[in-house]
Design an enzyme around this catalytic site. Structure first.
Site, PDB file in Angstrom:
ATOM      1  N   HIS A  72       0.733  -1.150   0.154  1.00 17.49           N
ATOM      2  CA  HIS A  72       0.091   0.062   0.068  1.00 17.49           C
ATOM      3  C   HIS A  72       0.828   1.262   0.034  1.00 17.49           C
ATOM      4  O   HIS A  72       0.589   2.238  -0.652  1.00 17.49           O
ATOM      5  CB  HIS A  72      -1.046  -0.064   1.198  1.00 17.49           C
ATOM      6  CG  HIS A  72      -0.460   0.335   2.438  1.00 17.49           C
ATOM      7  ND1 HIS A  72       0.045  -0.602   3.510  1.00 17.49           N
ATOM      8  CD2 HIS A  72      -0.400   1.642   3.095  1.00 17.49           C
ATOM      9  CE1 HIS A  72       0.365   0.158   4.653  1.00 17.49           C
ATOM     10  NE2 HIS A  72       0.088   1.418   4.503  1.00 17.49           N
ATOM     11  N   GLU A  76       3.809   5.678  -3.237  1.00 18.79           N
ATOM     12  CA  GLU A  76       3.679   6.920  -2.927  1.00 18.79           C
ATOM     13  C   GLU A  76       5.082   7.119  -2.381  1.00 18.79           C
ATOM     14  O   GLU A  76       5.815   8.156  -2.287  1.00 18.79           O
ATOM     15  CB  GLU A  76       2.651   7.193  -1.830  1.00 18.79           C
ATOM     16  CG  GLU A  76       2.455   8.638  -1.691  1.00 18.79           C
ATOM     17  CD  GLU A  76       1.153   8.771  -0.881  1.00 18.79           C
ATOM     18  OE1 GLU A  76       0.952  10.007  -0.573  1.00 18.79           O
ATOM     19  OE2 GLU A  76       0.288   7.812  -0.766  1.00 18.79           O
ATOM     20  N   ASP A  77       5.556   6.276  -1.707  1.00 22.11           N
ATOM     21  CA  ASP A  77       6.841   6.352  -0.855  1.00 22.11           C
ATOM     22  C   ASP A  77       8.186   5.844  -1.462  1.00 22.11           C
ATOM     23  O   ASP A  77       9.338   5.976  -0.655  1.00 22.11           O
ATOM     24  CB  ASP A  77       6.826   5.772   0.602  1.00 22.11           C
ATOM     25  CG  ASP A  77       5.674   6.538   1.322  1.00 22.11           C
ATOM     26  OD1 ASP A  77       5.196   7.705   0.816  1.00 22.11           O
ATOM     27  OD2 ASP A  77       4.963   6.097   2.369  1.00 22.11           O
ATOM     28  N   ASP A 138      -4.072   0.053   7.904  1.00 20.65           N
ATOM     29  CA  ASP A 138      -2.901   0.897   8.088  1.00 20.65           C
ATOM     30  C   ASP A 138      -3.123   1.759   8.966  1.00 20.65           C
ATOM     31  O   ASP A 138      -2.194   2.054   9.904  1.00 20.65           O
ATOM     32  CB  ASP A 138      -3.142   1.514   6.655  1.00 20.65           C
ATOM     33  CG  ASP A 138      -2.209   2.662   6.529  1.00 20.65           C
ATOM     34  OD1 ASP A 138      -0.859   2.700   7.071  1.00 20.65           O
ATOM     35  OD2 ASP A 138      -2.503   3.811   5.936  1.00 20.65           O
ATOM     36  N   ASP A 261     -22.982  -5.168  31.686  1.00 25.70           N
ATOM     37  CA  ASP A 261     -22.196  -6.040  30.454  1.00 25.70           C
ATOM     38  C   ASP A 261     -20.757  -5.735  30.679  1.00 25.70           C
ATOM     39  O   ASP A 261     -20.061  -5.789  29.709  1.00 25.70           O
ATOM     40  CB  ASP A 261     -22.876  -5.814  29.266  1.00 25.70           C
ATOM     41  CG  ASP A 261     -22.611  -4.258  28.561  1.00 25.70           C
ATOM     42  OD1 ASP A 261     -22.379  -3.428  29.611  1.00 25.70           O
ATOM     43  OD2 ASP A 261     -22.717  -4.264  27.457  1.00 25.70           O
TER      44      ASP A 261
HETATM   45 MN    MN Z   1       0.695   3.192   5.392  1.00 25.91          MN
END
Ligand code: MN
Length: 481
Positions: A72, A76-77, A138, A261
Site C-alpha cells: 500500500h 507513494e513512498d 493501515d 455488561d
Molecule cells: Mn501506511
C-alpha cells in the site's frame, strides 16, 4: 518484530484458498522497494506494511486485499510506481493499491482536511470496499505507534480516528476493528479521562471476571445435563472506550454498578435452534431481568449484528449479561463486511463493482455529497447522516424488515421501497390503521402504502416531514417536473 512467517501463519489459519506464493512475492517486492527506509521509531519500514497485512489476514480478508496491504505505501513512498505493481501483480491488486494511494494524498488542514478525507473514503468505498479495509488496517498500525509523533499530531490522528474511522467501521459491522481503533485513540484524545478509567475502573474488572468464571462453570454443567453441545463459552470484557462512553450517559452517572455488561458471558452455539435452547436453559437456571431480553437474531441490528442478549440474576443475586450466537453470527459481528469476500457473497463482476444491497447507503452518501459545497457543511451533514443515526426497524406487510433512521415517516418508507411507490403514494396504514403520511414510525411498525395509480408525482409538502436524504431528494426533483 513480526516476520513474513507470522503473516503466512495467520493467512493459513483464516483463508485456506489464499495464494501463499504470491503473498511471499509481494513481501519481497515491498521489502526491496522500502529498502533503507525507516519508520520514525527507527524500525525498518517494512514492518508497517507487514503489520497492515497481518491485520487484514486476521480480519479474514481475501488474498488480493492482503497483498495490496503489503504494497500500500509502495507507489507513494518508493521509486517503484503503480505500473511496476501492475506488471507484477495484475489489475485487481493494482486497483486496490491505486485506491489507497489516492486516499493518501490529502493536501488540506483542519476541517477541510477532515472533509476531504471523508469524501475520498466514501468514493473509494463505492468503487471497491476493500480499499477501506486496507485504510483501516493501515491506520490501526499507525495508531499503535503514535508515541513517536509530536503530541499535536498524535492528537489530530487519534481524533480523526474517533470521529471518522471508528463510526465507519461500526457501520460496516466491523466490531473488532471499531473497538481497536477506539481503544488505541482514547488515551491521545482524552488523556485525563483515560487516566481516570485506569485508576478507578480497571481494578473493578478482576472480581467481576472471577465471578463470571464461576457462572460459566455452572452454566456448562447445566448445558451438559440437557445434552446441548456448544462451540464455546467465555467471558467477554467490555472495551474501555465503549465503557467510557456508556458511563457518560446521564442514566449511568459514572456509576459502574448500573452497567451490567462490564463482563458478559458469551456462548457460541452450534446453530440458531441451539441459541434458543441455550436461552431456555439459562432462564430456567437464573431469573431473567424484565425487559432485558433482546433478540437480535430475529431482528438483526442495521449493521447486521445478530445475537440474543439477556440479563439475568445470577448466583448471589448478582446481575449477569449473556450473549448467545452461532459462530457465523460471531464472525459477522467481529469482522462484518471484511469476512464476506471469502464467502463469495460480494464479487467483482467484469470491471464493474457490485455493491451489495445492504451497503447501498455508501452509494447514497457518495451521490448526495456531490451536491454539498463547503467542507463545514459536509462534515455537519455527515455527522447527521442517517447511516450513523439511530435506526429503527419496520416491516412491510409481507414481513420484510426495513431499517430506517429514527423519525422516518411512511413517505420515507415508500421511497425506500421504490421511487414509483413514493411518487404514487396517496396514504398509509400503520399496523392496519390509516395513518397520516407524516407520522413518525416506531420500531416494529408494519407499514402499508396506499397507492393512487393516477397520481403524477410527489407533493412538495412532504418535505415538511420527510426524513431520509433519499426521499427528500426524490421529492425535490420529482415535484419540480
Ligand atoms: Mn501506511
Amino acid at each position: 518484530m513480526p516476520k513474513l512467517d507470522d503473516l503466512l501463519k495467520v493467512v493459513k489459519e483464516n483463508n485456506k484458498k489464499a495464494d501463499l506464493d504470491l503473498i511471499r512475492l509481494a513481501y519481497d517486492f515491498a521489502e526491496e522497494a522500502h529498502k533503507g527506509q525507516k519508520r520514525l521509531s527507527g524500525e525498518p519500514y517494512i514492518i508497517h506494511p507487514l503489520h497492515t497485512a497481518i491485520t487484514l489476514a486476521e480480519m479474514k480478508a481475501d488474498h488480493a486485499t492482503i497483498i495490496a496491504g503489503l504494497l500500500h505505501d509502495v507507489p507513494e513512498d518508493t521509486d517503484y510506481s503503480l505500473v511496476d505493481v501492475e506488471k507484477n501483480f495484475g489489475q485487481e491488486i493494482t486497483g486496490l493499491v491505486t485506491g489507497i494511494t489516492k486516499l493518501g494524498k490529502i493536501k488540506y488542514r483542519g476541517i477541510e482536511r477532515y472533509s476531504e478525507n471523508l469524501r475520498k473514503m466514501f468514493i473509494s468505498m463505492a468503487q471497491d470496499f476493500r480499499t477501506v479495509l486496507i485504510k483501516m488496517a493501515d491506520r490501526l498500525h499507525n495508531l499503535k505507534t503514535l508515541d513517536v509523533l509530536p503530541k499535536e499530531k498524535a492528537f489530530r490522528i487519534a481524533l480523526e480516528t474517533l470521529e471518522i474511522y471508528a463510526p465507519i467501521a461500526n457501520r460496516l459491522g466491523m466490531g473488532h476493528m471499531k473497538g481497536e481503533l477506539e481503544d488505541y485513540s482514547f488515551p491521545y484524545v482524552y488523556p485525563k479521562e483515560y487516566e481516570w478509567m485506569q485508576q478507578n475502573i480497571i481494578p473493578r474488572f478482576k472480581p467481576k471476571i472471577e465471578y463470571i468464571d464461576r457462572v460459566i462453570k455452572q452454566v456448562k454443567k447445566e448445558l451438559e445435563r440437557h445434552s446441548i453441545k456448544i462451540d464455546s463459552i467465555h467471558g467477554r470484557q467490555k472495551r474501555l472506550y465503549s465503557l467510557y462512553q456508556k458511563l457518560q450517559r446521564p442514566q449511568y452517572e459514572k456509576d459502574l454498578s448500573k452497567i451490567y455488561d462490564l463482563v458478559a458471558v458469551r456462548i457460541i452455539a452450534k446453530d440458531t435452534d441451539d441459541c434458543y435452547k441455550v436461552l431456555g436453559v439459562i432462564h430456567n437456571q437464573f431469573k431473567p431481568m424484565p425487559g432485558r431480553i433482546k433478540d437480535y437474531i430475529a431482528q438483526p441490528k442495521p449493521n447486521h449484528y445478530q445475537s440474543i442478549h439477556t440479563t439475568v440474576f445470577g448466583p448471589d443475586n448478582e446481575i449477569v449479561e449473556f450473549q448467545i450466537r452461532t459462530s457465523d453470527m460471531h464472525e459477522e459481528a467481529e469482522y462484518g463486511i471484511a469476512a464476506h469476500w471469502q464467502h463469495k457473497e460480494l464479487s467483482l463482476r467484469g470491471k464493474g463493482y457490485t455493491v451489495p444491497k445492504k451497503l447501498k447507503w455508501v452509494i447514497e452518501l457518495v451521490n448526495w455529497q456531490k451536491e454539498i459545497r463547503s467542507a463545514t457543511d459536509f462534515l455537519k451533514s455527515v455527522k447527521k447522516f442517517e447511516a450513523f443515526a439511530t435506526r429503527i426497524f419496520v416491516f412491510t406487510p409481507n414481513g420484510d424488515v426495513i431499517d430506517m433512521p429514527e423519525g422516518a415517516t411512511p413517505v420515507d418508507f415508500a421511497f425506500h421501497i421504490h421511487t414509483e411507490v413514493g411518487n404514487k403514494c396517496a396514504g398509509s396504514k400503520i399496523n392496519g390503521e390509516i395513518a397520516n403520511l407524516g407520522t413518525p414510525l416506531k420500531n416494529g411498525d408494519v407499514v402499508e402504502i396506499i397507492i393512487d395509480k393516477n397520481r403524477k408525482g410527489p407533493s412538495r409538502d412532504w418535505l415538511k416531514f420527510a426524513k431520509t436524504n433519499m426521499a427528500r431528494y426524490k421529492i425535490r426533483t420529482g415535484a419540480l417536473k
